[in-house]
Design a protein around this motif. Structure first.
Motif, mmCIF file in Angstrom:
data_model
loop_
_atom_site.group_PDB
_atom_site.id
_atom_site.type_symbol
_atom_site.label_atom_id
_atom_site.label_comp_id
_atom_site.label_asym_id
_atom_site.label_seq_id
_atom_site.Cartn_x
_atom_site.Cartn_y
_atom_site.Cartn_z
ATOM 1 N N ASN A 110 0.868 -1.167 0.000
ATOM 2 C CA ASN A 110 0.000 0.000 0.000
ATOM 3 C C ASN A 110 0.908 1.220 0.000
ATOM 4 O OD1 ASN A 110 -1.795 2.061 0.430
ATOM 5 N ND2 ASN A 110 -2.811 1.121 2.177
ATOM 6 N N SER B 153 -6.266 3.098 3.863
ATOM 7 C CA SER B 153 -6.151 1.638 3.794
ATOM 8 C C SER B 153 -6.477 1.129 2.395
ATOM 9 C CB SER B 153 -7.101 0.976 4.789
ATOM 10 O OG SER B 153 -6.650 1.162 6.101
ATOM 11 N N LEU B 154 -5.880 0.019 2.055
ATOM 12 C CA LEU B 154 -6.140 -0.714 0.817
ATOM 13 C C LEU B 154 -6.808 -2.018 1.233
ATOM 14 C CD1 LEU B 154 -5.531 -1.181 -2.282
ATOM 15 C CD2 LEU B 154 -3.451 -2.321 -1.509
ATOM 16 N N VAL C 268 -5.052 4.917 -3.726
ATOM 17 C CA VAL C 268 -4.650 3.709 -2.992
ATOM 18 C C VAL C 268 -4.122 2.623 -3.933
ATOM 19 C CG1 VAL C 268 -6.159 4.084 -1.016
ATOM 20 C CG2 VAL C 268 -6.992 2.750 -2.942
ATOM 21 N N PRO D 278 -1.965 0.047 -5.468
ATOM 22 C CA PRO D 278 -0.836 -0.662 -4.846
ATOM 23 C C PRO D 278 0.326 -0.896 -5.809
ATOM 24 C CG PRO D 278 -2.451 -2.240 -5.580
ATOM 25 C CD PRO D 278 -3.025 -0.870 -5.875
#
Length: 180
Positions: A86, A92-93, A152, A154
């Motif tokens: 992340n 948050s992911l 977010v 990744p």
């Protein structure tokens, strides 16, 4: 060695092996900070309001569980580390799917029973041992992620390592977005 001694030795070995905890042999458990499966440790336990999620993407990550050398087309087994990172500083992911497929496209293993949450700047590393050769040279992961917005996004990579004779080698692959 007589039959009785051989029988006693065989029973002792069976007792010792049956007492081994299989989770203690898993490198993902052994190498984690609290001796726990890193995926299970990240499972979402509370309700998450997904109605505000505006980002969802699926990634294809090539994994080579074996490769061939130039000498007699000998197959060399590799271990692989899947890394999901992340890259956001505050968000948050959420990972909904980590599925492992073999060379023929058949599902080998689904790693998630529940979504997991990867907090800001966190990384999930997961090892596929070299003895796990079900994937073959064309193995891959399909990973589905989501979050509040595109920030977010990744970084998803895999690193493979192995050795042949007295030579060691390592290489990496990157996750590629899947077009639906």
């Amino acid at each position: 060695m007589n039959k009785r001694s051989m029988s006693v030795l065989l029973v002792a070995v069976i007792v010792l092996l049956s007492g081994c905890d299989p989770s203690a042999q898993d490198p993902n458990v052994l190498m984690s900070e609290h001796q726990q499966d890193p995926i299970e440790a990240l499972e979402v336990t509370s309700d998450v309001d997904r109605s505000e999620f505006n980002y969802k993407e699926t990634f294809y990550v090539p994994i080579y569980s074996d490769i061939y050398t130039d000498r007699d087309n000998r197959k060399v087994l590799l271990s692989a580390t899947l890394s999901v990172r992340n890259t956001t500083l505050k968000k948050s992911l959420y990972i909904n799917k980590i599925d492992y497929y073999d060379t023929d496209g058949a599902l080998v293993k689904s790693y998630l029973s529940k979504p997991i949450e990867l907090s800001a700047m966190a990384t999930l590393n997961y090892i596929v041992e070299k003895e796990e050769d079900k994937g073959g040279s064309g193995a891959n992961f399909i990973i589905e992620v989501e979050g509040v917005d595109e920030t977010v996004r990744p970084v998803i990579e895999a690193v493979m390592i192995g050795n042949f004779s007295n030579k060691g080698f390592a290489f990496s692959t990157e996750g590629t977005p899947v077009i639906h």
